[in-house]
Design a protein around this motif. Structure first.
Motif, PDB file in Angstrom:
ATOM      1  N   ASP A 142      73.316  29.268 124.606  1.00 43.25           N
ATOM      2  CA  ASP A 142      74.029  28.072 125.052  1.00 43.25           C
ATOM      3  C   ASP A 142      73.294  27.455 126.240  1.00 43.25           C
ATOM      4  N   VAL A 143      72.297  26.644 125.945  1.00 47.56           N
ATOM      5  CA  VAL A 143      71.486  26.032 127.005  1.00 47.56           C
ATOM      6  C   VAL A 143      72.315  25.057 127.831  1.00 47.56           C
ATOM      7  N   ALA A 144      73.297  24.407 127.209  1.00 45.36           N
ATOM      8  CA  ALA A 144      74.133  23.457 127.939  1.00 45.36           C
ATOM      9  C   ALA A 144      74.966  24.133 129.024  1.00 45.36           C
ATOM     10  N   ALA A 145      75.124  25.450 128.954  1.00 47.41           N
ATOM     11  CA  ALA A 145      75.832  26.176 130.005  1.00 47.41           C
ATOM     12  C   ALA A 145      75.012  26.241 131.290  1.00 47.41           C
ATOM     13  N   PHE A 146      73.723  25.896 131.190  1.00 45.44           N
ATOM     14  CA  PHE A 146      72.825  25.982 132.353  1.00 45.44           C
ATOM     15  C   PHE A 146      72.273  24.618 132.769  1.00 45.44           C
ATOM     16  N   VAL A 147      72.134  23.683 131.832  1.00 50.47           N
ATOM     17  CA  VAL A 147      71.478  22.406 132.119  1.00 50.47           C
ATOM     18  C   VAL A 147      72.529  21.327 132.364  1.00 50.47           C
ATOM     19  N   ALA A 148      72.567  20.801 133.576  1.00 50.07           N
ATOM     20  CA  ALA A 148      73.514  19.743 133.922  1.00 50.07           C
ATOM     21  C   ALA A 148      72.979  18.408 133.424  1.00 50.07           C
ATOM     22  N   PRO A 149      73.759  17.637 132.679  1.00 54.57           N
ATOM     23  CA  PRO A 149      73.302  16.331 132.191  1.00 54.57           C
ATOM     24  C   PRO A 149      72.881  15.424 133.339  1.00 54.57           C
ATOM     25  N   GLY A 150      71.726  14.802 133.195  1.00 49.10           N
ATOM     26  CA  GLY A 150      71.248  13.869 134.202  1.00 49.10           C
ATOM     27  C   GLY A 150      70.546  14.498 135.383  1.00 49.10           C
ATOM     28  N   GLY A 151      70.476  15.829 135.433  1.00 48.99           N
ATOM     29  CA  GLY A 151      69.815  16.505 136.541  1.00 48.99           C
ATOM     30  C   GLY A 151      68.309  16.594 136.344  1.00 48.99           C
ATOM     31  N   ALA A 152      67.645  17.203 137.322  1.00 47.31           N
ATOM     32  CA  ALA A 152      66.185  17.334 137.251  1.00 47.31           C
ATOM     33  C   ALA A 152      65.762  18.209 136.081  1.00 47.31           C
ATOM     34  N   LEU A 153      66.535  19.251 135.809  1.00 50.35           N
ATOM     35  CA  LEU A 153      66.228  20.160 134.706  1.00 50.35           C
ATOM     36  C   LEU A 153      66.337  19.445 133.360  1.00 50.35           C
ATOM     37  N   ALA A 196      66.100  16.142 132.875  1.00 50.87           N
ATOM     38  CA  ALA A 196      65.035  15.134 132.777  1.00 50.87           C
ATOM     39  C   ALA A 196      63.704  15.773 132.397  1.00 50.87           C
ATOM     40  N   GLU A 197      63.409  16.956 132.950  1.00 49.21           N
ATOM     41  CA  GLU A 197      62.161  17.636 132.620  1.00 49.21           C
ATOM     42  C   GLU A 197      62.147  18.092 131.163  1.00 49.21           C
ATOM     43  N   ALA A 198      63.292  18.537 130.652  1.00 49.21           N
ATOM     44  CA  ALA A 198      63.366  18.940 129.245  1.00 49.21           C
ATOM     45  C   ALA A 198      63.089  17.749 128.332  1.00 49.21           C
ATOM     46  N   HIS A 199      63.572  16.574 128.702  1.00 51.63           N
ATOM     47  CA  HIS A 199      63.309  15.384 127.898  1.00 51.63           C
ATOM     48  C   HIS A 199      61.848  14.961 128.001  1.00 51.63           C
ATOM     49  N   ARG A 200      61.187  15.322 129.067  1.00 59.99           N
ATOM     50  CA  ARG A 200      59.759  15.011 129.191  1.00 59.99           C
ATOM     51  C   ARG A 200      58.920  15.963 128.349  1.00 59.99           C
ATOM     52  N   ARG A 201      59.336  17.231 128.317  1.00 60.26           N
ATOM     53  CA  ARG A 201      58.562  18.248 127.585  1.00 60.26           C
ATOM     54  C   ARG A 201      58.908  18.298 126.094  1.00 60.26           C
ATOM     55  N   VAL A 202      60.166  18.173 125.755  1.00 60.64           N
ATOM     56  CA  VAL A 202      60.690  18.051 124.393  1.00 60.64           C
ATOM     57  C   VAL A 202      60.660  19.361 123.610  1.00 60.64           C
ATOM     58  N   GLU A 208      66.873  23.986 140.713  1.00 60.17           N
ATOM     59  CA  GLU A 208      68.070  23.786 139.887  1.00 60.17           C
ATOM     60  C   GLU A 208      68.211  24.899 138.853  1.00 60.17           C
ATOM     61  N   ALA A 209      67.089  25.320 138.272  1.00 58.72           N
ATOM     62  CA  ALA A 209      67.125  26.401 137.287  1.00 58.72           C
ATOM     63  C   ALA A 209      67.586  27.712 137.916  1.00 58.72           C
ATOM     64  N   GLU A 210      67.135  27.983 139.133  1.00 55.65           N
ATOM     65  CA  GLU A 210      67.557  29.209 139.833  1.00 55.65           C
ATOM     66  C   GLU A 210      69.063  29.182 140.094  1.00 55.65           C
ATOM     67  N   ARG A 211      69.570  28.030 140.511  1.00 58.20           N
ATOM     68  CA  ARG A 211      71.012  27.922 140.758  1.00 58.20           C
ATOM     69  C   ARG A 211      71.801  28.096 139.460  1.00 58.20           C
ATOM     70  N   ALA A 212      71.309  27.487 138.389  1.00 60.73           N
ATOM     71  CA  ALA A 212      72.009  27.599 137.109  1.00 60.73           C
ATOM     72  C   ALA A 212      71.981  29.017 136.593  1.00 60.73           C
ATOM     73  N   ALA A 213      70.853  29.711 136.775  1.00 66.61           N
ATOM     74  CA  ALA A 213      70.757  31.095 136.319  1.00 66.61           C
ATOM     75  C   ALA A 213      71.739  31.995 137.067  1.00 66.61           C
ATOM     76  N   ALA A 214      71.986  31.667 138.324  1.00 68.64           N
ATOM     77  CA  ALA A 214      72.893  32.491 139.126  1.00 68.64           C
ATOM     78  C   ALA A 214      74.362  32.214 138.818  1.00 68.64           C
ATOM     79  N   SER A 215      74.681  31.009 138.330  1.00 61.06           N
ATOM     80  CA  SER A 215      76.091  30.680 138.083  1.00 61.06           C
ATOM     81  C   SER A 215      76.239  29.762 136.872  1.00 61.06           C
TER      82      SER A 215
END
Length: 479
Positions: A93-104, A106-112, A40-47
Motif C-alpha cells: 500500500d504505497v498510498a499509506a506512505f506517499v502524501a498527495p501533492g508532496g515532494a515524494l 512529485a518525484e514519483a511522477h517524475r520517475r514514473v 519526507e520518505a523517512e517521516r512516512a516510513a516512521a509513521s
C-alpha cells in the motif's frame, strides 16, 4: 512487451559499469533523491497510515528473485470447502506512505517507473520505503491492499474483494526453490496449490486466446576474471506466479468497468499479415505449426531451452507492440478495452513499488468495491497518467535494449574478425541481405548484413564485423 531481461551476477568489469553510467547520463536518468524527498520518505516510513482491519493471520509468502528486496506482492492459496480455491493477494500500500501533492509524490511522477540496469537499479521511491517500510518483507507488519479472489474448480473467478489491511508475510521464496519444492512434493499445501491454480489459469488463458511468452532471459555471469552471457529459460513456477498477478489485473479491470471509472492496460490486435509472417518464420526454423493449431496453443508447446524455439519466441514479441494505458470515466467503456495478449480487459495494479500507475489503479479498485467516489487526488491525476506512463515505459524499454547492446559489444570487442556458428532468426522482407542472428555461445542476438539473401531459420557461419561498446553496436557478416 517481453524483453530479453538482463541480470548481473557478481561484479562486472569496470569498463562495463562505466558504459552503464554513460547510458544513464545519456537518458537523463534521475540520480539520487533530493533532501526534501528523502526527509519526507523517512517521516512516512516512521509513521505510515495503518488500516484498522488486521489480516496478519493470513499466512502470506512472496516469490521473487533471491536478491530482490522491493517486494510488491505476497500470496496465500487455499482450498475452499465444497470445491474451488481462494487466492489472497496482498499488494504493498504505497498510498499509506506517499502524501498527495508532496515532494515524494512529485518525484514519483517524475520517475514514473523503476529502471533496472544490469549493475544497479534506479528506484521509483526511496529505498527506505521501496526496500524497507513499504516492502512486504517477511516477519514485518505492513499496510497492504488485500485482494481475496474466489475461484471455482475450473479456475474461474466467482467473487472478488479488495480492502486495506495490515498483513505479515511469513516467508521470502525464490523461483528455483519454489520449483524444487513443488517438483519433489515437499511444498506445503498453500505453495503446492500454486501449480494447481497456475495451471488452471493457463488453461483458461489458452481457451480465451491469451498469450504468455516464455522468452529466455540473458544473464551476465562471471568466468574467473572475465564475464560472459548465457540464457536462462523461465521455469514453470515463473508462469504460475505470473498467472496470479494476471488474475488480479483481470479482476481489477472487471471492477473498474462495472464501476464506470478506471485506467486499463490495453494492446491492439496484431496487424494484418503479422501472424502469416510468423508462420513463415516457424517454417524456416523447422517448427511444425499445423493450420488447425491456434497461435496461443503453439506458443505453449515450445521449449525455450531449444535455440530454434527460443528464436521463434523472441520473434513472437513483434505481435505485442503498441501497448498503452486508457482512461475512462462516466460509465463509458473505452475502445479498445481489451489487452490482446491477455485476451481480456486488464489493468496494472500489482506493482506499486515499481510502477506509478499501480498506486492509482489500486485506489480505483478500492472505490469500486466500496461503491464510493475515488479520492480527489486520483481523479486529478488520471488524465495525465497515460502520457506519464508512456514516457516512463519508453525510457525503461530503451534501458533494457541498450543494456543488452552494451554487454554484447563489451563481451565481443576483442573478437572482431572471429567466426561464430549462428542461426538466422529474422530477415527483412524489403532487404533480404539484412537480418538478425542468434549466436548460442556467447548468448548474443545481433544484426547481420552482407552477401546474398539470408537463409531464415538455417545455420550460418558469421564473422564479427563490429563490436563497439561506445556505440553499443554489434554487427555480423556472413563468413
Amino acid at each position: 512487451m517481453p524483453h530479453r531481461h538482463l541480470h548481473l551476477r557478481g561484479a562486472a568489469q569496470a569498463p562495463l559499469c562505466a558504459a552503464f553510467a554513460a547510458l544513464r547520463v545519456g537518458l537523463d536518468v534521475p540520480d539520487a533523491f533530493g533532501g526534501d524527498v528523502l526527509a519526507e520518505a523517512e517521516r512516512a516510513a516512521a509513521s505510515p497510515r495503518l488500516p484498522p482491519y488486521d489480516a496478519t493471520g493470513v499466512e502470506l509468502f512472496t516469490i521473487d528473485p533471491p536478491a530482490s528486496t522491493d517486494l510488491d506482492q505476497a500470496m496465500c492459496l487455499e482450498r475452499r470447502p465444497g470445491g474451488g480455491f481462494r487466492v489472497y493477494y496482498a499488494i504493498a500500500d504505497v498510498a499509506a506512505f506517499v502524501a498527495p501533492g508532496g515532494a515524494l509524490d512529485a518525484e514519483a511522477h517524475r520517475r514514473v517507473i523503476t529502471l533496472y540496469f544490469p549493475d544497479r537499479k534506479t528506484p521509483l521511491h526511496p529505498t527506505v520505503l521501496s526496500e524497507g517500510a513499504a516492502s512486504l518483507l517477511p516477519g514485518q507488519d505492513r499496510p497492504a491492499l488485500l485482494w481475496r479472489i474466489d475461484l471455482d474448480a475450473d479456475g474461474a473467478a466467482t467473487a472478488t474483494d479488495v480492502r486495506r489491511a495490515l498483513v505479515r508475510s511469513r516467508a521470502k521464496l525464490d523461483y528455483e526453490g519454489v520449483q524444487r519444492e513443488i517438483d519433489t512434493g515437499t511444498a506445503p499445501e498453500s505453495l503446492a496449490l500454486l501449480r494447481d491454480i497456475g495451471t488452471l489459469r493457463e488453461q483458461r488463458e489458452l481457451a480465451r486466446g491469451g498469450i504468455s511468452l516464455n522468452v529466455p532471459e540473458q544473464e551476465i555471469v562471471e568466468h574467473g576474471d572475465r564475464y560472459g552471457l548465457t540464457y536462462r529459460a523461465p521455469l514453470p513456477a515463473d508462469g504460475w506466479n505470473a498467472q496470479i498477478s494476471l488474475l488480479t489485473g483481470i479482476e481489477g479491470a472487471r471492477l473498474m468497468l462495472a464501476y464506470g471509472t478506471g485506467i486499463l492496460r490495453t494492446l491492439p490486435s496484431a496487424p494484418d499479415g503479422a501472424v502469416a509472417r510468423l508462420r513463415r518464420s516457424a517454417r524456416a526454423l523447422g517448427i511444425e505449426w499445423p493450420h488447425h493449431v491456434p497461435y496461443a496453443a503453439l506458443i505453449r508447446s515450445l521449449d525455450p531451452r531449444d535455440p530454434h524455439h527460443a528464436a521463434f519466441l523472441q520473434e513472437c514479441t513483434s505481435l505485442l507492440r503498441g501497448a498503452g494505458y486508457t482512461v475512462f470515466t462516466g460509465g463509458t467503456a473505452p475502445e479498445p478495452a481489451v489487452h490482446a495478449a491477455v485476451a481480456a480487459p486488464y489493468t496494472h495494479c500489482t506493482a506499486p513499488l515499481r510502477r506509478l500507475v499501480d498506486r492509482y489503479a489500486g485506489e480505483l479498485c478500492l472505490a469500486a468495491v466500496a461503491g464510493q467516489e475515488p479520492p480527489g487526488w486520483v481523479m486529478a491525476a488520471l488524465d495525465e497518467l497515460p502520457k506519464e506512463m508512456a514516457r516512463g515505459t519508453g525510457r525503461a524499454n530503451t534501458v533494457e535494449r541498450e543494456s543488452v547492446d552494451i554487454v554484447e559489444a563489451a563481451l565481443l570487442k576483442d573478437r572482431v574478425g572471429e567466426v561464430f556458428d549462428a542461426t538466422v532468426i529474422d530477415v527483412r522482407e524489403e532487404r533480404p541481405t539484412v537480418g538478425t542472428v542468434h549466436v548460442k555461445d556467447p548468448a548474443v542476438v545481433a544484426r547481420v548484413e552482407g552477401g546474398g539473401p539470408l537463409p531464415l531459420g538455417e545455420r550460418l557461419r558469421v564473422r564479427l564485423a563490429q563490436a563497439d561498446p561506445g556505440s553499443a553496436k554489434v554487427l555480423f557478416a556472413p563468413a
